[in-house]
Design an enzyme around this catalytic site. Sequence first.
Site, PDB file in Angstrom:
ATOM      1  N   GLN A 138     -25.570 -10.264  43.038  1.00 49.09           N
ATOM      2  CA  GLN A 138     -26.561  -9.195  43.319  1.00 49.09           C
ATOM      3  C   GLN A 138     -28.042  -9.662  43.076  1.00 49.09           C
ATOM      4  OE1 GLN A 138     -25.828  -5.636  43.909  1.00 49.09           O
ATOM      5  NE2 GLN A 138     -28.130  -5.855  44.359  1.00 49.09           N
ATOM      6  N   ASP A 227     -31.321  -0.123  36.680  1.00 44.22           N
ATOM      7  CA  ASP A 227     -29.844   0.156  36.717  1.00 44.22           C
ATOM      8  C   ASP A 227     -29.338   1.149  35.941  1.00 44.22           C
ATOM      9  OD1 ASP A 227     -27.154  -0.813  37.282  1.00 44.22           O
ATOM     10  OD2 ASP A 227     -27.073  -2.446  35.696  1.00 44.22           O
ATOM     11  N   ARG A 295     -26.785  -8.177  50.331  1.00 48.33           N
ATOM     12  CA  ARG A 295     -25.647  -8.634  49.715  1.00 48.33           C
ATOM     13  C   ARG A 295     -24.814  -9.517  50.701  1.00 48.33           C
ATOM     14  NH1 ARG A 295     -23.847  -6.079  45.230  1.00 48.33           N
ATOM     15  NH2 ARG A 295     -22.116  -7.747  45.289  1.00 48.33           N
TER      16      ARG A 295
END
Length: 308
Positions: A138, A227, A295
């Site tokens: 990530q 996050d 990604r």
Amino acid sequence: MRNFINISDISSKELRSIIEEAKSRKLNRKNLNKSAPDEDKPFDGRSMAMIFEKPSTRTRMSFDIAAKQLGGSSITLNPDGIHYGKGDETLKDTAKVLTEYVDIVMLRTSLHKNLEEFGKHLKIPIINGLSDEGHPCQIMSDILTFEESKGSIQNKTISWLGDGNNNMSNSLIEAAGKFGFQLKIGCPKKYTPNKKILNWAKKNKVDLLVTKDPKEAVKDSDCVMTDKWVSMNDKVNKKLKKKTLKGYQVNKKLMQLAKSDAIFMHCLPVGRGEEVTDEVIDGKQSVVWRQALNRVHAQKSIINWCLN
Ligand code: CP
Ligand code: NVA
């Protein structure tokens, strides 16, 4: 053959080459369909096994598409559906069997040491698709996304808000050391980075500020990241943790303290209205959907790097 387990294991030069390959492969396939192979098909006739001990949308999809774009294929294994260190087959024997069938393994695990243990018995590379200690794929794709928007990440300032002691923040600290950017972490004392990673940062002269003040963390930053406040398998009192992190929500007011052209990043999935407001994640500064797409591109070069 190389494993991709921690960003800290890999030299700055090699990490940079992974990012540059991702950029050029992405550019070169501009007009191809989403899963069409790149012209050179470096993964032709090869396959990847993916094992997920925890749920995943992006990692699962993006690795599958990455394998296809490299000209190969992937297979997803559910640990509950295979002999994965259970019943009468050891993890070692499962690893030996996979070595015979596929060319590379991607593992998402609750226990970082499973990566090392499994990797020890594989004769093919293993990639960390998220563990309790790190999420290196990530962070690599986030570097790619950052550089597409803002140019070289070297000497830029990145802010991290919220839980300062999770897999993402660990890998981000490692990346700050390897790619040479300033990292400002805004978190309460309880969720401050752990000693192991702080020692690594000190030893590797990472330009790191850890502050309890979210405003100080965000001030004049080029990028604000956050996050989920409660990670998968986070065995905490969720209500209490969310309450403790309340002051670290990324909202418009906080974003305004960063540079006017700063970007907002989030690895997703997101806790809307918790770590970030809808206004910010759906706003003009947000690059979260491109992060998800990238990604694919970053992981293609990670696969190639492992196999070369
Ligand atoms: N960001 C990320 O790794 O998402 P998934 O959990 O959906 O794979
Ligand atoms: N820290 C989060 C990242 C999810 C991609 C988790 O581990 O759940």
